[in-house]
Design an enzyme around this catalytic site. Structure first.
Site, PDB file in Angstrom:
ATOM      1  CG  ASN A  31       8.423  81.143  24.959  1.00 31.35           C
ATOM      2  OD1 ASN A  31       8.581  81.280  26.167  1.00 31.35           O
ATOM      3  ND2 ASN A  31       7.328  81.547  24.346  1.00 31.35           N
ATOM      4  NE  ARG A  79       6.992  87.124  27.372  1.00 31.36           N
ATOM      5  CZ  ARG A  79       6.347  86.174  26.731  1.00 31.36           C
ATOM      6  NH1 ARG A  79       6.948  85.055  26.387  1.00 31.36           N
ATOM      7  NH2 ARG A  79       5.084  86.318  26.411  1.00 31.36           N
ATOM      8  CG  HIS A  97       2.059  75.263  21.914  1.00 31.81           C
ATOM      9  ND1 HIS A  97       1.827  76.481  22.517  1.00 31.81           N
ATOM     10  CD2 HIS A  97       1.223  75.208  20.856  1.00 31.81           C
ATOM     11  CE1 HIS A  97       0.895  77.143  21.833  1.00 31.81           C
ATOM     12  NE2 HIS A  97       0.513  76.389  20.816  1.00 31.81           N
ATOM     13  CG  HIS A 143       5.516  82.334  28.798  1.00 29.72           C
ATOM     14  ND1 HIS A 143       6.292  81.716  27.861  1.00 29.72           N
ATOM     15  CD2 HIS A 143       4.327  81.676  28.804  1.00 29.72           C
ATOM     16  CE1 HIS A 143       5.610  80.726  27.302  1.00 29.72           C
ATOM     17  NE2 HIS A 143       4.412  80.681  27.858  1.00 29.72           N
ATOM     18  CG  HIS A 196       2.666  76.868  30.915  1.00 29.47           C
ATOM     19  ND1 HIS A 196       2.494  75.972  29.868  1.00 29.47           N
ATOM     20  CD2 HIS A 196       3.022  78.040  30.335  1.00 29.47           C
ATOM     21  CE1 HIS A 196       2.756  76.582  28.731  1.00 29.47           C
ATOM     22  NE2 HIS A 196       3.065  77.844  28.982  1.00 29.47           N
ATOM     23  CG  LEU A 204      -1.684  81.638  19.625  1.00 26.56           C
ATOM     24  CD1 LEU A 204      -0.427  81.786  18.766  1.00 26.56           C
ATOM     25  CD2 LEU A 204      -2.851  81.134  18.771  1.00 26.56           C
ATOM     26  CG  HIS A 216      -1.276  76.210  26.777  1.00 24.00           C
ATOM     27  ND1 HIS A 216      -1.355  75.470  25.621  1.00 24.00           N
ATOM     28  CD2 HIS A 216      -0.055  76.799  26.743  1.00 24.00           C
ATOM     29  CE1 HIS A 216      -0.258  75.633  24.925  1.00 24.00           C
ATOM     30  NE2 HIS A 216       0.562  76.427  25.593  1.00 24.00           N
ATOM     31  CE  LYS A 255       5.393  74.327  25.786  1.00 25.77           C
ATOM     32  NZ  LYS A 255       5.045  75.678  26.182  1.00 25.77           N
ATOM     33  CG  ASP A 305       0.404  80.078  28.435  1.00 28.02           C
ATOM     34  OD1 ASP A 305       1.638  80.275  28.434  1.00 28.02           O
ATOM     35  OD2 ASP A 305      -0.267  80.010  27.395  1.00 28.02           O
ATOM     36  CG  HIS A 351       3.349  89.516  24.422  1.00 30.71           C
ATOM     37  ND1 HIS A 351       4.464  89.219  23.675  1.00 30.71           N
ATOM     38  CD2 HIS A 351       2.695  88.348  24.597  1.00 30.71           C
ATOM     39  CE1 HIS A 351       4.492  87.922  23.398  1.00 30.71           C
ATOM     40  NE2 HIS A 351       3.426  87.361  23.952  1.00 30.71           N
TER      41      HIS A 351
HETATM   42  O1  DOR Z   1      -0.496  82.986  24.076  1.00 34.61           O
HETATM   43  C1  DOR Z   1       0.594  82.474  24.216  1.00 34.61           C
HETATM   44  N1  DOR Z   1       1.672  83.206  24.570  1.00 34.61           N
HETATM   45  N2  DOR Z   1       0.742  81.167  23.974  1.00 34.61           N
HETATM   46  C2  DOR Z   1       1.931  80.580  23.961  1.00 34.61           C
HETATM   47  O2  DOR Z   1       1.984  79.405  23.699  1.00 34.61           O
HETATM   48  C3  DOR Z   1       3.165  81.350  24.196  1.00 34.61           C
HETATM   49  C4  DOR Z   1       2.888  82.579  24.933  1.00 34.61           C
HETATM   50  C5  DOR Z   1       4.023  83.558  24.867  1.00 34.61           C
HETATM   51  O3  DOR Z   1       5.173  83.167  25.104  1.00 34.61           O
HETATM   52  O4  DOR Z   1       3.757  84.726  24.623  1.00 34.61           O
HETATM   53 ZN    ZN Z   2       3.063  79.170  27.434  1.00 31.94          ZN
END
Ligand code: DOR
Ligand code: ZN
Length: 345
Positions: A41, A17, A136, A15, A13, A219, A174, A99, A247, A251
């Site tokens: 996402n 971007r 999720h 991310h 899992h 989250l 998660h 997902k 996860d 950011h």
């Molecule tokens: O904290 C999180 N960030 N939880 C998620 O489910 C998505 C993730 C994100 O894509 O930033």
């Molecule tokens: Zn995630």
């Protein structure tokens, strides 16, 4: 010096971007893991096999030369998802899973599913074709306390869905609660759960340690100590239902340290080291390889890596930030601090 040798781990899992951020973060995951399940996402989300194939090419282009790494693509489910495209994309080896983001549950989930009934045909197809559903697991109703969202999701959505689709294979992503840990091992090998490093390392006090800590905000949000203890027990239990999924969710620093800060912990640069710390503290290093490198592949039905890596118990300083081209910076877990383990060599 203490050391541990194990097959190259899999991150089930992550991310990445897109664009400059993707180019900055992919090398961290690709160097530490043989493969990773990449979340869809993006803005706009990765909804079709064609979009996923193009995204996979962009990820592969960011893998450093000489590094072997395989991204595993996922489909972002919406109320309008097309079961045929998903099924054909899976057959073609593009999609490994789909997902489910409940609409508005987290980052870029605005196109997510508004009600599980809306994707009935998709779930039937997934069950028939053996395509895993990654969830999720949080309800989004405003009357539900944020700390109870996972538990209520399990009772109201997860268990009824598992009962309604008795052959559907599901990963509760998660997990953050004792209830999540308990349910994950109660449906045999058709239900699994990923566990992040931050939920194993910290309880919710970390969010308010001497002041507001935006880089600890993700989250589902960090929970009470009893839940962290339950997760540590689950991860080190040796049960195949629990496996590694960071996860890692980058950011920009300025978007986390803001009036309305983004959710996500960027753990990729230190993820393996962080998990090793947890297993070491629990005197469970003998359980590490299965959790990190075997149980995830086993759930998805692919071969674990045959390449070995060695980590040594030797502190390593973690940089204060990771610069992303000229656009901003990312602050990772343990930034400006040390991790206790490091990759040998
Ligand atoms: O904290 C999180 N960030 N939880 C998620 O489910 C998505 C993730 C994100 O894509 O930033
Ligand atoms: Zn995630």
């Amino acid at each position: 010096m203490q050391s541990l040798t194990f097959r190259r781990p899999s991150d089930l899992h992550v991310h990445f971007r897109d664009s400059e951020v993707l180019e900055a973060v992919v090398p961290f995951t690709a160097r530490a893991f043989c493969t990773a399940t990449v979340m869809p996402n993006l803005v706009p989300p990765v909804r079709t096999a064609r979009e996923a194939a193009a995204y996979r090419d962009r990820i592969n282009a960011a893998v450093p030369n000489g590094v072997r790494f395989e991204p595993r693509m996922t489909c972002y489910l919406t109320d309008q998802s097309d079961p045929q495209d998903l099924s054909e994309g899976h057959k073609a080896g593009i999609f490994t899973a789909a997902k489910l983001y409940p609409a508005h549950a987290t980052t870029n989930s605005g196109h997510g599913v508004t009600s599980i009934d809306k994707i009935q045909r998709v779930l039937e197809t997934m069950q028939d074709r053996g395509i895993p559903l990654l969830i999720h697991g949080e309800v989004t109703r405003h009357d539900v306390d944020i700390f109870d969202r996972e538990k209520i999701f399990i009772d109201e959505i997860l268990i009824p869905t598992l009962q309604r689709y008795p052959r559907l294979r599901v990963v509760l992503e998660h997990i953050t609660t004792k209830e999540g840990a308990d349910v994950a091992s109660s449906f045999g090998n058709r239900l699994g759960a990923t566990i992040t490093p931050q939920h194993l390392l910290f309880n919710r006090n970390a969010l308010f340690d001497g002041g507001l800590r935006p880089h600890m905000y993700c989250l589902p949000v960090l929970k009470r100590e009893v839940h962290r203890e339950a997760l540590r027990k689950a991860a080190t239990s040796g049960l195949p239902n629990y496996f590694l999924g960071t996860d890692s969710a980058p950011h920009f620093q300025h978007l986390k340290e803001a009036d309305c800060g983004c959710a996500g912990v960027f753990s990729a640069p230190v993820a393996v080291e962080a998990y090793l710390q947890v297993f070491d503290e629990e005197n469970a290093l003998d359980k590490f390889e299965n959790f990190a490198s075997v149980f995830g592949p086993q759930f998805y039905g692919f071969e674990p890596s045959s390449t070995l890596v060695t980590y040594v118990k030797k502190p390593r300083q973690v940089p204060a930030s990771v610069q992303v081209a000229n656009v901003g910076s990312l602050k990772s877990l343990f930034a400006n601090d040390e991790v206790a383990w490091s990759l040998a060599g």
